[in-house]
Write a protein that holds these residues in place. Structure first.
Motif, short mmCIF file in Angstrom:
data_model
loop_
_atom_site.label_atom_id
_atom_site.label_comp_id
_atom_site.label_asym_id
_atom_site.label_seq_id
_atom_site.Cartn_x
_atom_site.Cartn_y
_atom_site.Cartn_z
N ALA A 56 -74.94 84.08 33.21
CA ALA A 56 -75.68 82.84 32.93
C ALA A 56 -75.92 82.02 34.19
O ALA A 56 -76.90 81.28 34.28
CB ALA A 56 -74.94 82.02 31.88
N GLU A 57 -75.04 82.15 35.17
CA GLU A 57 -75.15 81.34 36.37
C GLU A 57 -76.25 81.82 37.32
O GLU A 57 -76.54 81.15 38.31
CB GLU A 57 -73.80 81.31 37.09
CG GLU A 57 -72.70 80.67 36.25
CD GLU A 57 -71.39 80.54 36.99
OE1 GLU A 57 -71.43 80.30 38.21
OE2 GLU A 57 -70.33 80.66 36.35
N TYR A 58 -76.85 82.97 37.02
CA TYR A 58 -77.91 83.49 37.89
C TYR A 58 -79.30 83.10 37.43
O TYR A 58 -80.28 83.20 38.18
CB TYR A 58 -77.80 85.01 38.00
CG TYR A 58 -76.60 85.44 38.81
CD1 TYR A 58 -76.65 85.46 40.20
CD2 TYR A 58 -75.41 85.79 38.19
CE1 TYR A 58 -75.54 85.83 40.95
CE2 TYR A 58 -74.29 86.16 38.92
CZ TYR A 58 -74.37 86.18 40.31
OH TYR A 58 -73.27 86.54 41.04
N PHE A 59 -79.44 82.63 36.18
CA PHE A 59 -80.71 82.09 35.72
C PHE A 59 -80.82 80.64 36.19
O PHE A 59 -79.83 79.92 36.23
CB PHE A 59 -80.79 82.14 34.19
CG PHE A 59 -80.87 83.51 33.60
CD1 PHE A 59 -82.10 84.12 33.39
CD2 PHE A 59 -79.71 84.21 33.27
CE1 PHE A 59 -82.17 85.39 32.83
CE2 PHE A 59 -79.78 85.47 32.71
CZ PHE A 59 -81.01 86.07 32.49
N ASP A 60 -82.02 80.21 36.51
CA ASP A 60 -82.21 78.80 36.89
C ASP A 60 -82.42 77.96 35.64
O ASP A 60 -83.47 77.33 35.44
CB ASP A 60 -83.39 78.68 37.86
CG ASP A 60 -83.08 79.31 39.21
OD1 ASP A 60 -81.89 79.39 39.57
OD2 ASP A 60 -84.03 79.71 39.90
N ILE A 61 -81.42 77.97 34.78
CA ILE A 61 -81.47 77.27 33.50
C ILE A 61 -80.18 76.47 33.36
O ILE A 61 -79.08 77.02 33.49
CB ILE A 61 -81.64 78.26 32.33
CG1 ILE A 61 -83.00 78.96 32.44
CG2 ILE A 61 -81.49 77.57 30.99
CD1 ILE A 61 -83.26 80.00 31.38
N GLU A 62 -80.31 75.19 33.08
CA GLU A 62 -79.16 74.29 33.12
C GLU A 62 -78.26 74.37 31.89
O GLU A 62 -77.12 73.93 31.93
CB GLU A 62 -79.63 72.84 33.31
CG GLU A 62 -80.30 72.60 34.66
CD GLU A 62 -80.80 71.17 34.81
OE1 GLU A 62 -81.14 70.56 33.77
OE2 GLU A 62 -80.84 70.68 35.95
N HIS A 63 -78.78 74.91 30.78
CA HIS A 63 -78.04 74.83 29.53
C HIS A 63 -77.94 76.20 28.86
O HIS A 63 -78.96 76.87 28.67
CB HIS A 63 -78.71 73.83 28.59
CG HIS A 63 -78.86 72.47 29.22
ND1 HIS A 63 -80.04 72.05 29.78
CD2 HIS A 63 -77.96 71.48 29.40
CE1 HIS A 63 -79.87 70.84 30.29
NE2 HIS A 63 -78.62 70.48 30.08
N THR A 64 -76.72 76.58 28.52
CA THR A 64 -76.46 77.91 27.97
C THR A 64 -75.68 77.80 26.67
O THR A 64 -74.73 77.00 26.57
CB THR A 64 -75.66 78.77 28.97
OG1 THR A 64 -76.43 78.95 30.16
CG2 THR A 64 -75.34 80.13 28.38
N ILE A 65 -76.08 78.61 25.69
CA ILE A 65 -75.38 78.72 24.42
C ILE A 65 -74.74 80.09 24.35
O ILE A 65 -75.43 81.10 24.43
CB ILE A 65 -76.36 78.53 23.24
CG1 ILE A 65 -77.07 77.18 23.33
CG2 ILE A 65 -75.62 78.67 21.90
CD1 ILE A 65 -78.35 77.12 22.54
N MET B 81 -77.29 73.92 40.77
CA MET B 81 -77.50 72.91 39.73
C MET B 81 -76.24 72.80 38.89
O MET B 81 -75.40 73.71 38.90
CB MET B 81 -78.69 73.28 38.84
CG MET B 81 -78.54 74.61 38.10
SD MET B 81 -79.94 74.99 37.00
CE MET B 81 -81.28 75.19 38.19
N THR B 82 -76.11 71.68 38.20
CA THR B 82 -75.01 71.54 37.25
C THR B 82 -75.43 72.22 35.96
O THR B 82 -76.44 71.86 35.36
CB THR B 82 -74.70 70.05 36.98
OG1 THR B 82 -74.35 69.42 38.21
CG2 THR B 82 -73.55 69.93 35.99
N ARG B 83 -74.66 73.22 35.56
CA ARG B 83 -74.96 73.98 34.35
C ARG B 83 -73.96 73.62 33.25
O ARG B 83 -72.75 73.64 33.48
CB ARG B 83 -74.94 75.49 34.64
CG ARG B 83 -76.06 75.96 35.55
CD ARG B 83 -75.91 77.45 35.89
NE ARG B 83 -77.08 77.99 36.55
CZ ARG B 83 -77.31 77.91 37.86
NH1 ARG B 83 -76.42 77.31 38.63
NH2 ARG B 83 -78.41 78.42 38.39
N TYR B 84 -74.50 73.30 32.08
CA TYR B 84 -73.67 72.97 30.93
C TYR B 84 -73.77 74.10 29.91
O TYR B 84 -74.79 74.78 29.80
CB TYR B 84 -74.13 71.67 30.28
CG TYR B 84 -73.91 70.44 31.13
CD1 TYR B 84 -72.66 69.82 31.20
CD2 TYR B 84 -74.96 69.87 31.85
CE1 TYR B 84 -72.46 68.68 31.96
CE2 TYR B 84 -74.77 68.74 32.62
CZ TYR B 84 -73.53 68.15 32.68
OH TYR B 84 -73.33 67.02 33.44
N ALA B 85 -72.72 74.25 29.12
CA ALA B 85 -72.72 75.29 28.09
C ALA B 85 -71.96 74.79 26.86
O ALA B 85 -71.15 73.85 26.94
CB ALA B 85 -72.07 76.57 28.61
#
Length: 376
Positions: A193-202, A288-292
């Motif tokens: 998940a940390e390799y996608f440039d997406i801040e929010h993961t489910i 970026m700060t990534r939240y999950a």
């Protein structure tokens, strides 16, 4: 040396006899030493940004050093793409059956335990090869040998799934109604998940509800668990069990932005670089700060009343308990009651998406939010 081809795949027929077709683009490499990839977009009619992302990927992949084969399918559902009502695209549900187009894929849990028993002592490579053949054969049987026939949606889904089962990595590109970007990721693939440039993961568990991502990772995860019960341990995401599937939510429906699509494509290439599918080290994830959160903590908030909604909660930003997510205008109450009603929650959340219209009935899904979230 990369070989690029385009085919047109027939996925059904209309009442007039006209063929329903989808384009299939394939990059094949002589190396073929890395995981293979399948990417599709626009299973839901209004969710069109994925087509723009596939366009940008096609442009960028022409100049990549490929180590594995990549198949890309835009316009995956031609019925949904053309399901218009006035100026709006519908296309989330089959208009004949009412079923969600992305809930028609196939997985038969009953085949797992007998297969594991049959190939208990086989090599890991043979197990992976035989199991992949089994999954494809199951789809072929449902397509060609079902005496009762199948629905239009199933026929489309199964042919897409047949392509996906031939890959090691599957990306299903979607959007929300009015939405931020977010990623559905199997729990065992958290590191990816940390390799996608997406801040929010489910993070989702091993449960099949008919979606493409689940249809392609649940069989392998279930197989790994079946072998574990028999005393033989494999690791999901490693070796012959290197199978990862994601639903990539690219923002809001009914619009495309080619510049944003290029950034989305770069994020996907960052992930493919991390998996060894391409050898182009300039593609790296953004800081970026990534939240999950876990799927059980991805909650829907339903409107407590009908009215006109002013959506206040900012996407992707933590919202403190008690702060208003929305306010609902009730002009029928003006002069003899409260015209404005504020909606808030009693816990900290992160708003992810909201309903597309300001006009809502009581019980309409207003927002979906992260609860009990954490930083990756």
């Amino acid at each position: 040396m990369n070989n690029f081809t385009k085919e047109v795949m027939s996925v059904g027929e209309m009442a007039s006899g006209a063929k329903l077709t989808v384009p299939v683009y394939v990059f094949e490499t002589e190396n073929n030493s890395a995981p293979s990839v399948y990417i599709q977009a626009n299973m839901h009619g209004a969710e069109v940004q994925g087509n723009a992302v596939i366009f940008q990927l096609l442009e960028l992949l022409q100049h990549c050093n490929l180590q594995g084969n990549i198949t890309l399918v835009p316009y995956a559902n031609p019925v949904a793409c053309n399901h218009k009502n006035g100026e709006y695209t519908l296309g989330r549900f089959d208009p004949i059956t009412g079923e969600n187009w992305n809930r028609m894929y196939h997985f038969d849990q009953s085949v797992i335990a007998p297969f594991a028993q049959q190939y208990l002592d086989a090599s890991e490579e043979e197990i992976a090869d035989k199991f992949q053949q089994l999954l494809i054969t199951e789809i072929d049987q449902r397509l060609e040998h079902n005496i009762w026939g199948i629905t239009t949606g199933q026929r489309i889904a199964y042919q897409l799934q047949r392509l996906a089962h031939q890959a090691d990595i599957v990306l299903d590109l979607h959007t929300g109604p009015i939405s931020s970007k977010h990623l559905y990721c199997p729990e065992y693939a958290k590191a990816s998940a940390e390799y996608f440039d997406i801040e929010h993961t489910i993070f989702i568990q091993n449960g099949f509800d008919g979606a493409m991502d689940e249809a392609t990772f649940c069989p392998w995860w279930s197989l790994q668990e079946a072998y574990q019960d028999l005393g033989r341990n494999f690791t999901m995401g490693k070796g012959a069990f290197k199978k990862e599937s994601f639903t990539v939510e690219l923002g809001s429906q009914e619009q495309i932005d080619l510049d944003v699509a290029k950034q989305d494509a770069l994020g996907i290439l960052s992930y493919l670089q991390s998996q060894g599918v391409i050898d182009n080290k300039q593609y790296q994830p953004q800081e970026m700060t990534r939240y999950a959160c876990y799927l059980k903590d991805y909650k829907a908030l339903y409107s407590p009343m009908g009215g006109m909604v002013d959506y206040l909660g900012e996407f992707g930003k933590p919202l403190a308990a008690g702060e208003p997510l929305a306010r609902i205008l009730r002009m029928d109450n003006y002069g003899d009651g409260e015209a404005l009603h504020y909606v808030s929650l009693e816990q900290d959340v992160i708003p992810i998406l909201h309903f597309a219209s300001a006009s809502v009935n009581q019980g309409t899904e207003l927002y979906k939010v992260f609860c009990n979230y954490f930083e990756l």
